[in-house]
Design a protein around this motif. Structure first.
Motif, PDB file in Angstrom:
ATOM      1  N   THR A 196     -13.601  -8.251 -11.888  1.00  0.00           N
ATOM      2  CA  THR A 196     -13.355  -6.911 -11.383  1.00  0.00           C
ATOM      3  C   THR A 196     -13.159  -6.861  -9.875  1.00  0.00           C
ATOM      4  O   THR A 196     -12.703  -5.850  -9.351  1.00  0.00           O
ATOM      5  CB  THR A 196     -14.469  -5.939 -11.846  1.00  0.00           C
ATOM      6  N   ASP A 251     -12.063  -2.432  -4.508  1.00  0.00           N
ATOM      7  CA  ASP A 251     -12.055  -2.937  -5.880  1.00  0.00           C
ATOM      8  C   ASP A 251     -13.460  -2.972  -6.481  1.00  0.00           C
ATOM      9  O   ASP A 251     -13.646  -2.730  -7.669  1.00  0.00           O
ATOM     10  CB  ASP A 251     -11.433  -4.342  -5.877  1.00  0.00           C
ATOM     11  N   GLY A 252     -14.445  -3.269  -5.650  1.00  0.00           N
ATOM     12  CA  GLY A 252     -15.825  -3.271  -6.142  1.00  0.00           C
ATOM     13  C   GLY A 252     -16.312  -1.863  -6.450  1.00  0.00           C
ATOM     14  O   GLY A 252     -16.880  -1.595  -7.518  1.00  0.00           O
ATOM     15  N   ASP A 255     -14.547   0.880  -7.094  1.00  0.00           N
ATOM     16  CA  ASP A 255     -13.865   1.649  -8.141  1.00  0.00           C
ATOM     17  C   ASP A 255     -14.476   1.341  -9.516  1.00  0.00           C
ATOM     18  O   ASP A 255     -14.632   2.240 -10.354  1.00  0.00           O
ATOM     19  CB  ASP A 255     -12.330   1.485  -8.104  1.00  0.00           C
ATOM     20  N   THR A 256     -14.862   0.107  -9.721  1.00  0.00           N
ATOM     21  CA  THR A 256     -15.488  -0.258 -10.997  1.00  0.00           C
ATOM     22  C   THR A 256     -16.843   0.435 -11.146  1.00  0.00           C
ATOM     23  O   THR A 256     -17.150   1.013 -12.196  1.00  0.00           O
ATOM     24  CB  THR A 256     -15.683  -1.782 -11.076  1.00  0.00           C
TER      25      THR A 256
END
Ligand code: ADP
Ligand code: MG
Length: 342
Positions: free
Chosen positions: A178, A292-293, A295-296
């Protein structure tokens, strides 16, 4: 006529907007495959020969990143750490240590929603390299895999001779899927800088980072795609101003089981795929890795908790949720600062 915009899909739920009136000098568009997804680089001001050489360097760097971080390659550095069934600190690269340090930090700040130690659960649900039949795992199997996860069992150790990774639960399995795209995107941006290039858009999978302007001399304009649309309909336009952006969306990668959509994002609290009505979370941050971290983590938290965390952490966040047949959007004040009207 300045408002006519050409729309190109550049990443998961993200569109690149460029003026298509007039004839700006062509930007080089380089593309390829990595990490089970596509990468893309738009760069202004280089000729075809330079572009071909650059393309090769990019592919080599991405292949090397993948070879280090992939859980899909049995001989990657990460897979070797996962296969190791002990608790001695293992030497890892600076990149690996940095990604894991940031992921653990975001994990803690999302109350464990973003959890890179979920490898066993990811495999159990059939979203990892270990294939599972498309049936719902039984509660005992979920509980057993869940017992092999936990942020508190993983730590990064800095020593004089380098960085080490330690798991205090031998069966713990780290999954960086992720955040891999965000990391690789930032890494591509560093490559561009090394090459003396300052006007670029780099993207891997759902993550994008831009700097400078496009071949028409205008800032890169990115837009969030409407969740259901196949025709690049625009939901919100953004001027990234040198930041990274990443979208996580459960409507993209899922399988159906008994008529229910099974997302590949797992809620560590239940050990099951998320099912709530938040359909996508987009985050803008200094780096694509951070975006990116987060949003997960926000996807896992669901609409209300995601809003609360976004406000508390002062994150630039855009959420799309589903209410009945309608889509609703929400943005944090920090995100609104990136929005452009036209
Ligand atoms: P999206 O498609 O929403 O962008 P990503 O591709 O970024 O999602 O990440 C999904 C992958 O991350 C899954 O396939 C799995 O390997 C891993 N994963 C699943 N749940 C979590 C979680 N709660 N925290 C961290 N990683 C997760
Ligand atoms: Mg993500």
């Amino acid at each position: 006529m300045g408002n006519i915009l050409c729309r190109t899909s550049i990443a998961l739920a993200l569109i690149l907007l460029t003026a298509c009136d007039g004839a700006p000098p062509p930007a080089q568009v380089l593309e390829g495959k990595t990490m089970g997804t596509v990468w893309r680089v738009n760069v202004a001001g280089i000729d075809a020969a330079r572009a071909a050489a650059l393309r090769q360097k990019i592919q080599q760097q991405l292949d090397a990143d993948d070879q280090e971080l992939s859980t899909w390659k049995a001989d990657s550095a990460l897979s070797r750490f996962n296969q190791y069934r002990g608790s001695e600190p293992q030497r890892v690269s600076e990149n690996m240590a940095d990604i894991i340090t940031l992921s653990l930090r975001i994990g803690r700040k999302t109350d464990g929603a973003m959890d890179i130690t979920l490898g066993q659960l990811v495999n159990l649900w059939g979203f990892g390299p270990v294939k599972a039949p498309p049936t719902t795992p039984d509660p005992q199997a979920i509980a057993a895999a869940k017992a092999d996860t936990g942020l508190q069992y993983l730590r990064v150790i800095q020593r004089d001779d380098g960085q080490y990774l330690q798991k205090t639960l031998p069966a713990l399995s780290v999954d960086l899927s992720t955040v891999g795209e965000g990391f690789a995107t930032d890494h591509l941006a560093r490559l561009m800088e090394q090459e003396g290039l300052t006007n670029y858009l780099v993207s891997v999978g759902g993550a994008v980072l831009t700097r400078g302007s496009n071949s028409g001399g205008r800032p890169w304009r990115v837009a969030i795609q409407k969740p259901t649309d196949r025709e690049n309909a625009v939901q919100a336009r953004i001027d990234l101003q040198g930041h990274g952006i990443s979208t996580s969306g459960s409507y993209r990668n899922y399988y159906e089981l008994d008529g229910q959509r099974i997302s590949h994002v797992i809620d560590p609290r239940t050990g099951r795929p998320i099912t709530h009505k938040l359909v996508s979370a987009t985050v803008i941050a200094t780096t694509a890795l951070e975006a990116d971290g987060w949003d997960t983590g926000l996807m896992v938290l669901g609409l209300e908790q995601a809003k609360a965390v976004a406000l508390r952490e002062k994150l630039a966040v855009y959420l799309i949720s589903k209410r009945g047949d309608r889509f609703e959007s929400w943005m944090s004040p920090q995100f609104a600062a990136f929005l452009i009207e036209n």
